[in-house]
Design a protein around this motif. Structure first.
Motif, short mmCIF file in Angstrom:
data_model
loop_
_atom_site.label_atom_id
_atom_site.label_comp_id
_atom_site.label_asym_id
_atom_site.label_seq_id
_atom_site.Cartn_x
_atom_site.Cartn_y
_atom_site.Cartn_z
N ASP A 143 -9.69 8.91 -8.03
CA ASP A 143 -9.87 9.69 -6.81
C ASP A 143 -11.27 9.43 -6.26
O ASP A 143 -12.24 9.40 -7.02
CB ASP A 143 -9.70 11.18 -7.10
N SER A 144 -11.37 9.25 -4.97
CA SER A 144 -12.66 8.92 -4.34
C SER A 144 -12.85 9.74 -3.08
O SER A 144 -11.89 10.26 -2.51
CB SER A 144 -12.73 7.42 -4.02
N SER A 145 -14.10 9.83 -2.66
CA SER A 145 -14.44 10.53 -1.42
C SER A 145 -14.81 9.51 -0.36
O SER A 145 -15.47 8.51 -0.64
CB SER A 145 -15.64 11.47 -1.65
N ILE A 146 -14.39 9.76 0.87
CA ILE A 146 -14.68 8.85 1.98
C ILE A 146 -16.01 9.23 2.62
O ILE A 146 -16.21 10.38 3.02
CB ILE A 146 -13.57 8.88 3.05
N VAL A 147 -16.92 8.27 2.69
CA VAL A 147 -18.16 8.42 3.46
C VAL A 147 -18.27 7.18 4.32
O VAL A 147 -18.52 6.08 3.82
CB VAL A 147 -19.39 8.55 2.55
N THR A 148 -18.09 7.32 5.60
CA THR A 148 -18.02 6.16 6.49
C THR A 148 -19.37 5.49 6.65
O THR A 148 -20.43 6.09 6.42
CB THR A 148 -17.49 6.57 7.88
N TRP A 275 -15.24 -2.13 5.51
CA TRP A 275 -15.33 -1.36 6.75
C TRP A 275 -15.45 -2.28 7.96
O TRP A 275 -14.58 -2.31 8.80
CB TRP A 275 -16.52 -0.40 6.68
N GLY A 276 -16.52 -3.04 8.04
CA GLY A 276 -16.77 -3.88 9.21
C GLY A 276 -18.03 -3.46 9.92
O GLY A 276 -18.04 -3.27 11.15
N LEU A 277 -19.11 -3.33 9.15
CA LEU A 277 -20.38 -2.86 9.70
C LEU A 277 -20.88 -3.75 10.83
O LEU A 277 -21.42 -3.25 11.83
CB LEU A 277 -21.42 -2.78 8.58
#
Length: 380
Positions: A143-148, A275-277
């Motif tokens: 399980d992971s948390s999303i931080v954009t 992501w695609g920074l």
């Protein structure tokens, strides 16, 4: 970029932050407004497997010297995650947070096991997109948390004079030809083979074909065979290296920003990304974007609003998307406007706030666990 920008945003928010990196002192690609600890890289090895484990050993030794300096060590890759886990398990009191940007397609069991452990061992795992959150849950049971990701839009604002823009374009013989820029070097994950085939199609169809400039190329992994394959294919495709395709290699940040301002469009046909920074960086520079339609990009880009999204690994679809920027000024105007607004919604300050909330929870969980442990000892 993610590491440095996040570190500076966290420090601006009041945290005590140190960046730890491998390399020679002063070798980062830009100046950093936080303390930096450089750990010397080990002697070069022949195979990727030898390089990975050599770097893990070197980073483990370096982190061990700093083990009592931090409450949290935040790793951005599998090498530093394995090293930090070793130091933590040897008795260091920090908590280990890991951001999984993407998962590599390793071919040896040792590297696949190493990557898996680097996902399983941290105390908390973060990802930058829903796509990778789901993949980690399904493939690793994590399980992971999303931080954009974020972008510092003002750092990419177009401040180039017309004279400097003309000078840069003259350096690569662009003249009045449409200049497409891409960032990431020549490697499989970036879809370079499909990009040069799309460029060849445009050259065969048009009297005014675009020029492609490729920035980057430095990678921990060895893509020399793929690079040679792609560059060797240019002549049979009717393309000329140095004229139709220009390799700008790895550039200092100041020069990269200048090239973004000198280009007419940005193309990014990746087949895998976290992501695609660089898309957000290009949009911040006012460039219209053509990209592949991978799920990650669809999380923050809407086709024909923020960017033109083309079928992944399809040179014909990519060529059609690239042609639109050359032929449809109203499309360019719309993409530039919406791209700037999209980038503005993803500030590093926002990303830092998300991280701080997670860090606080990690520390609170550690304190609660410590209280429970002390209670258990006193009871016995």
């Amino acid at each position: 970029m993610h590491t440095l920008e996040l570190a500076e945003a966290l420090q601006a928010a009041g945290l005590d932050v140190t960046v730890i990196a491998m390399g020679e002192p002063g070798s980062l690609f830009r100046k950093v407004a936080v303390p930096v600890e450089m750990i010397a890289t080990p002697p070069a090895k022949n195979t990727l497997e030898e390089r990975v484990f050599g770097w893990i050993d070197a980073l483990t030794a370096g982190l061990a010297r700093l083990r009592d300096s931090f409450d949290i060590v935040h790793s951005q890759d599998c090498i530093s995650a394995r090293a930090a886990a070793r130091v933590r398990d040897a008795g260091a009191r920090f908590r280990l947070v890991r951001t999984v940007h993407h998962v590599d397609d390793f071919t040896t069991q040792a590297l696949m096991d190493c990557q898996r452990n680097a996902i399983l061992e941290p105390d908390r795992v973060l990802v930058v997109s829903k796509t990778w959150q789901e993949r980690l849950r399904v493939e690793y049971g994590v399980d992971s948390s999303i931080v954009t990701n974020g972008v510092r839009s003002e750092a990419f604002a177009n401040m180039l004079t017309p004279q400097r823009r003309a000078e840069l374009r003259r350096q690569i013989g662009t003249k009045d030809r449409f200049l497409y820029l891409t960032i990431g070097g020549v490697e499989p994950r970036k879809g370079t083979e499909f990009l040069v085939r799309a460029l060849a199609q445009l050259k065969a169809e048009r009297a005014d074909p675009p020029v492609l400039a490729i920035i980057g190329g430095h990678s921990f992994q060895d893509y020399r065979d793929y690079r040679e394959q792609v560059l060797t294919s240019l002549w049979p495709l009717g393309l000329e290296l140095g004229k139709d395709v220009v390799l700008l290699q790895t550039l200092p940040q100041t020069e990269l920003v200048e090239w973004l301002a000198a280009a007419d469009g940005f193309v990014f046909p990746s087949i895998k990304e976290g992501w695609g920074l660089v898309i957000m960086e290009a949009a911040s520079a006012g460039l219209p974007v053509v990209a592949s339609d991978i799920d990650v990009f669809r999380e923050f880009l809407v086709h024909d609003r923020d960017a033109i999204l083309t079928e992944t690994s399809n040179p014909a679809s990519l060529a059609r998307g690239m042609a639109r920027l050359m032929d449809e000024p109203h499309t360019v105007e719309r993409l530039v406007k919406n791209g700037l607004e999209m980038a503005a919604r993803h500030s590093w300050d926002r990303t830092a706030d998300q991280h701080i909330r997670i860090y606080n929870r990690v520390i609170e969980e550690e304190m609660q666990a410590s209280t429970l442990l002390n209670g258990a000892f006193s009871t016995t």
